[in-house]
Design an enzyme around this catalytic site. Sequence first.
Site, PDB file in Angstrom:
ATOM      1  N   GLY A  69      30.135  40.591  46.085  1.00 34.78           N
ATOM      2  CA  GLY A  69      30.045  41.939  45.545  1.00 34.78           C
ATOM      3  C   GLY A  69      28.609  42.354  45.313  1.00 34.78           C
ATOM      4  O   GLY A  69      28.230  43.513  45.547  1.00 34.78           O
ATOM      5  N   THR A  70      27.782  41.425  44.851  1.00 42.82           N
ATOM      6  CA  THR A  70      26.368  41.723  44.640  1.00 42.82           C
ATOM      7  C   THR A  70      25.698  42.095  45.959  1.00 42.82           C
ATOM      8  O   THR A  70      24.909  43.045  46.035  1.00 42.82           O
ATOM      9  CB  THR A  70      25.657  40.520  44.002  1.00 42.82           C
ATOM     10  OG1 THR A  70      26.185  40.303  42.692  1.00 42.82           O
ATOM     11  CG2 THR A  70      24.171  40.727  43.914  1.00 42.82           C
ATOM     12  N   GLN A 177      35.367  45.754  38.784  1.00 37.82           N
ATOM     13  CA  GLN A 177      36.302  45.462  37.692  1.00 37.82           C
ATOM     14  C   GLN A 177      37.625  46.195  37.817  1.00 37.82           C
ATOM     15  O   GLN A 177      38.628  45.742  37.279  1.00 37.82           O
ATOM     16  CB  GLN A 177      35.661  45.807  36.344  1.00 37.82           C
ATOM     17  CG  GLN A 177      34.641  44.802  35.860  1.00 37.82           C
ATOM     18  CD  GLN A 177      35.251  43.444  35.563  1.00 37.82           C
ATOM     19  OE1 GLN A 177      36.445  43.309  35.303  1.00 37.82           O
ATOM     20  NE2 GLN A 177      34.428  42.407  35.614  1.00 37.82           N
ATOM     21  N   SER A 194      34.245  43.093  44.617  1.00 37.51           N
ATOM     22  CA  SER A 194      34.127  41.649  44.800  1.00 37.51           C
ATOM     23  C   SER A 194      35.481  40.986  44.615  1.00 37.51           C
ATOM     24  O   SER A 194      36.170  41.212  43.609  1.00 37.51           O
ATOM     25  CB  SER A 194      33.128  41.079  43.784  1.00 37.51           C
ATOM     26  OG  SER A 194      32.890  39.713  44.012  1.00 37.51           O
ATOM     27  N   ALA A 195      35.872  40.147  45.577  1.00 38.23           N
ATOM     28  CA  ALA A 195      37.215  39.573  45.592  1.00 38.23           C
ATOM     29  C   ALA A 195      37.508  38.663  44.404  1.00 38.23           C
ATOM     30  O   ALA A 195      38.646  38.589  43.943  1.00 38.23           O
ATOM     31  CB  ALA A 195      37.435  38.806  46.902  1.00 38.23           C
ATOM     32  N   HIS A 196      36.503  37.951  43.900  1.00 34.90           N
ATOM     33  CA  HIS A 196      36.796  36.999  42.827  1.00 34.90           C
ATOM     34  C   HIS A 196      37.146  37.689  41.518  1.00 34.90           C
ATOM     35  O   HIS A 196      37.619  37.050  40.575  1.00 34.90           O
ATOM     36  CB  HIS A 196      35.616  36.044  42.617  1.00 34.90           C
ATOM     37  CG  HIS A 196      34.440  36.646  41.918  1.00 34.90           C
ATOM     38  ND1 HIS A 196      33.522  37.445  42.546  1.00 34.90           N
ATOM     39  CD2 HIS A 196      34.027  36.545  40.636  1.00 34.90           C
ATOM     40  CE1 HIS A 196      32.596  37.815  41.684  1.00 34.90           C
ATOM     41  NE2 HIS A 196      32.876  37.287  40.511  1.00 34.90           N
ATOM     42  N   CYS A 320      22.661  35.948  21.234  1.00 37.61           N
ATOM     43  CA  CYS A 320      22.584  34.565  20.784  1.00 37.61           C
ATOM     44  C   CYS A 320      23.050  33.574  21.846  1.00 37.61           C
ATOM     45  O   CYS A 320      22.901  32.369  21.689  1.00 37.61           O
ATOM     46  CB  CYS A 320      23.431  34.379  19.524  1.00 37.61           C
ATOM     47  SG  CYS A 320      23.040  35.534  18.210  1.00 37.61           S
TER      48      CYS A 320
END
Length: 461
Positions: A69-70, A177, A194-196, A320
């Site tokens: 996807g990136t 998403q 993105s498939a994942h 954090c």
Amino acid sequence: MPYFDTASAAPLHPVARQALQASLDEGWADPARLYREGRRARLLLDAAREAAAEAAGCRADELVFTPSGTHAVHTGVAGVLAGRRRVGSHLVVSAVEHSSVLHAAEVHGARGGTVTEVPVDRWGAVTPAGYADALAPETALACLQSANHEVGTVQPVAEVAEVCAAAGVPLLVDAAQSLGWGPVEGAWSVLAASAHKWGGPPGVGLLAVRKGVRFSPQGPADERESGRSPGFTNLPAIVAAAASLRAVRAEADAEAARLRVLVDRIRRRVVRLVPDVEVVGDPDRRLPHLVTFSCLYVDGETLLHELDRAGFSVSSGSSCTSSTLTPSHVLRAMGVLSEGNVRVSLPPGTPAEEVNAFLEVLPRAVADVRERLGVSEPAAVAVAPVADSLELDALGLRCPQPVIELARAVVTVQVGGTVTVVSDDEVARLDIPAWCAMRGHEYLGEAPREIGTAYTVRRAL
């Protein structure tokens, strides 16, 4: 062990597993070849492209597969900017885009282009008017995610697309998403996913560029995937990605309704069960499976470890948990509390019993972390005021300690008195105003010091 981080990566869908195993036997050959093994592989690739294009809402010849996807985002941004370079070099993005978009914008800016970030409200949403104000005659491309990765807020893509179309500017949508839940509405120009994220295998992205959009692929020319994604395709993974996308979309309506009930339960109960919690993201216009909340006086990394020890895998945008000790750019842009941040994103099929178990474990986990930091409910401690104003040296202290020290100190000044916190922790710029909003005190602003920054708070009650 309940896995509640599907926004990062969804477990492999059973249909994806079956399709992957089958295509390993049938789809190993080069789909560009004319012999029978190549023709068989080509049929599999064409079928996968048709299925993915149907789910994305575009033509099959408008969609290519990428290694991630990136990669799809970077290719899409670079290709449109290059194709429209005669128009100008101005890029518009929202302040809460995925890091892949923001990294592409940074590269564009470093090469001499200009970038405008559209702000969001406290829920993490942009407005069409914000994009209208940001667009200019030299704008080559605008980008807007369909739904936020960290807080789940769904963006007004269709309305923004109308604004962009009226200005003659293509709109690139990061749909990673949301694509598993349904098509992206509106007249978008470019789409990446993105498939994942929907239960397909990692290493497969989608890039759709609608006809009429000027697009110039960057890098060395390649004959595969319309020249937009070079290299030999991972055909078995592509087949599995398309099969799982079709499968999750068939289940999406029923699963969304079921998971929304569970997420609503978390949103309601977490504020009752845990003191000093802020639930962030739009309560209504949001993804059905995702909820994010932040806990005052809590170290985010420690809390995630506690929940992991209790058997729950969750994520966080808390500073954090970051090696840079800076808060999530999404939470920063929203102006909400970042410390003790927890993101829960439920995978399809999550039973209600697992959510109930999480809600039983969470209060004790938060209380344990606060106890380790030497604080339970500092703002509720009754202390006789001893001063009209106080300056607190918090240099060297890291999130959430400056806020804890502020909470301890504010009850020692008179109502109407001030506490000034001097801190070199970048997160204090976000969390101190957020703390004031939660506790009912007045935030007076900040001023630079030779070392650190001074944040001043007026006690209101």
